[in-house]
Structures are given as C-alpha cells and as structure tokens.
Write a protein that holds these residues in place. Structure first.
Motif, PDB file in Angstrom:
ATOM      1  N   ALA A   1       0.839  -1.200   0.000  1.00 24.35           N
ATOM      2  CA  ALA A   1       0.000   0.000   0.000  1.00 24.35           C
ATOM      3  C   ALA A   1       0.877   1.255   0.000  1.00 24.35           C
ATOM      4  O   ALA A   1       0.586   2.227  -0.713  1.00 24.35           O
ATOM      5  N   LYS A   2       1.954   1.223   0.778  1.00 26.61           N
ATOM      6  CA  LYS A   2       2.881   2.362   0.828  1.00 26.61           C
ATOM      7  C   LYS A   2       3.481   2.603  -0.552  1.00 26.61           C
ATOM      8  O   LYS A   2       3.577   3.750  -1.004  1.00 26.61           O
ATOM      9  N   GLN A   3       3.904   1.527  -1.219  1.00 30.60           N
ATOM     10  CA  GLN A   3       4.491   1.669  -2.551  1.00 30.60           C
ATOM     11  C   GLN A   3       3.476   2.237  -3.539  1.00 30.60           C
ATOM     12  O   GLN A   3       3.810   3.096  -4.359  1.00 30.60           O
ATOM     13  N   LYS A   4       2.237   1.773  -3.436  1.00 29.15           N
ATOM     14  CA  LYS A   4       1.194   2.271  -4.337  1.00 29.15           C
ATOM     15  C   LYS A   4       0.942   3.752  -4.069  1.00 29.15           C
ATOM     16  O   LYS A   4       0.853   4.560  -5.006  1.00 29.15           O
ATOM     17  N   ILE A   5       0.839   4.121  -2.797  1.00 31.86           N
ATOM     18  CA  ILE A   5       0.602   5.531  -2.448  1.00 31.86           C
ATOM     19  C   ILE A   5       1.774   6.396  -2.911  1.00 31.86           C
ATOM     20  O   ILE A   5       1.585   7.495  -3.439  1.00 31.86           O
ATOM     21  N   SER A   6       2.989   5.880  -2.723  1.00 36.57           N
ATOM     22  CA  SER A   6       4.180   6.618  -3.159  1.00 36.57           C
ATOM     23  C   SER A   6       4.149   6.822  -4.673  1.00 36.57           C
ATOM     24  O   SER A   6       4.436   7.915  -5.176  1.00 36.57           O
ATOM     25  N   HIS A   7       3.783   5.785  -5.398  1.00 39.85           N
ATOM     26  CA  HIS A   7       3.686   5.883  -6.858  1.00 39.85           C
ATOM     27  C   HIS A   7       2.607   6.893  -7.254  1.00 39.85           C
ATOM     28  O   HIS A   7       2.813   7.744  -8.136  1.00 39.85           O
TER      29      HIS A   7
ATOM     30  N   VAL B   1       2.961  10.404  -9.373  1.00 36.19           N
ATOM     31  CA  VAL B   1       2.148  10.690 -10.549  1.00 36.19           C
ATOM     32  C   VAL B   1       1.456  12.044 -10.373  1.00 36.19           C
ATOM     33  O   VAL B   1       1.472  12.898 -11.274  1.00 36.19           O
ATOM     34  N   LYS B   2       0.888  12.272  -9.195  1.00 36.67           N
ATOM     35  CA  LYS B   2       0.174  13.532  -8.944  1.00 36.67           C
ATOM     36  C   LYS B   2       1.146  14.719  -8.923  1.00 36.67           C
ATOM     37  O   LYS B   2       0.817  15.793  -9.442  1.00 36.67           O
ATOM     38  N   GLU B   3       2.346  14.526  -8.345  1.00 36.21           N
ATOM     39  CA  GLU B   3       3.344  15.600  -8.349  1.00 36.21           C
ATOM     40  C   GLU B   3       3.742  15.938  -9.780  1.00 36.21           C
ATOM     41  O   GLU B   3       3.915  17.109 -10.136  1.00 36.21           O
ATOM     42  N   SER B   4       3.868  14.898 -10.592  1.00 37.60           N
ATOM     43  CA  SER B   4       4.203  15.107 -12.001  1.00 37.60           C
ATOM     44  C   SER B   4       3.092  15.888 -12.687  1.00 37.60           C
ATOM     45  O   SER B   4       3.354  16.826 -13.459  1.00 37.60           O
ATOM     46  N   GLN B   5       1.848  15.520 -12.402  1.00 41.36           N
ATOM     47  CA  GLN B   5       0.711  16.227 -12.990  1.00 41.36           C
ATOM     48  C   GLN B   5       0.687  17.689 -12.528  1.00 41.36           C
ATOM     49  O   GLN B   5       0.427  18.605 -13.326  1.00 41.36           O
ATOM     50  N   VAL B   6       0.969  17.913 -11.236  1.00 37.90           N
ATOM     51  CA  VAL B   6       0.998  19.276 -10.705  1.00 37.90           C
ATOM     52  C   VAL B   6       2.085  20.081 -11.397  1.00 37.90           C
ATOM     53  O   VAL B   6       1.876  21.248 -11.782  1.00 37.90           O
TER      54      VAL B   6
END
Length: 120
Positions: free
Chosen positions: A82-88, A92-97
């Motif tokens: 779950a941590k790895q998924k959240i980190s990923h 992705v969201k930081e990249s989008q931002v």
C-alpha cells in the motif's frame, strides 16, 4: 489378636525365634521401603504430568505465536504494498501538478504578452 499370631511360635528354639524375628524385621523394613518408593513414584509421576502439561501449554502458545507472527508478516507485506502504491500515486500527482504548473506559467506569459499587445 496378636497372641494368636504369636501362638505358632511356641516351642521353637531361641535360634529359630531369633531368625524369625530378623525375617519379620526385614519384612517390616522392606514394607516401609516399598511404601517410600511408592510415594516417590507417585510424586515423580505427578511432577511428570505437570511437566507434560507445561510442555503442551508451551507448544500451544508457540503455535499461537507462530500464527500471530505470520499474520503480522502478511499485514506488514500488505502495508508495504500500500505504501508503494501511495508513493507511486504521489509521484504521478506531483508530475501532474508540475505539468499543470508549467502550463499555468505558460498561460500567464501568454496573458502578459496579450495584455502588452492590447496596451499597444
């Protein structure tokens, strides 16, 4: 009653009586030893049963702890996934931002340029 038990000894020689007395003493001694050993045996059997019960209880507790450990390991694995998924997802969201921030800056520049053109 003891006189009837002793009656059969009447008329025996002192030497035979002495031997009978020795044998009776030996029988009494052996009876006491037997009782003592029987008591020791019963005590040891009780101790053995307690030890067997203790071992059985420890085996059961060990099995419970092993199951609990396995469950905790699975939980840790799930949390790590779950941590790895959240980190990923965060990456992705930081990249989008960042992309949207870049677009925003580009739009701001376009607006500033258009405002400059309007002023002219």
């Amino acid at each position: 009653m003891s006189w009837a038990v002793e009656e059969w000894k009447e008329g025996l020689s002192p030497r035979v009586l002495q031997k009978i007395h020795e044998l009776e003493s030996q029988v009494d001694k052996l009876k006491r030893e037997r009782q003592q050993r029987q008591y020791q045996l019963e005590t040891l059997e009780a101790v053995l049963q307690k030890q067997k019960q203790k071992v059985e209880n420890e085996k059961n507790e060990s099995a419970i702890l092993k199951r609990e450990n396995q469950s905790l390991m699975e939980l840790c694995d799930n949390l790590e996934k779950a941590k790895q998924k959240i980190s990923h997802d965060l990456q992705v969201k930081e990249s989008q931002v960042n992309i949207q921030s870049g677009q925003l800056n580009s739009y701001k520049k376009d607006i500033e340029r258009l405002e400059q053109e309007l002023k002219r």
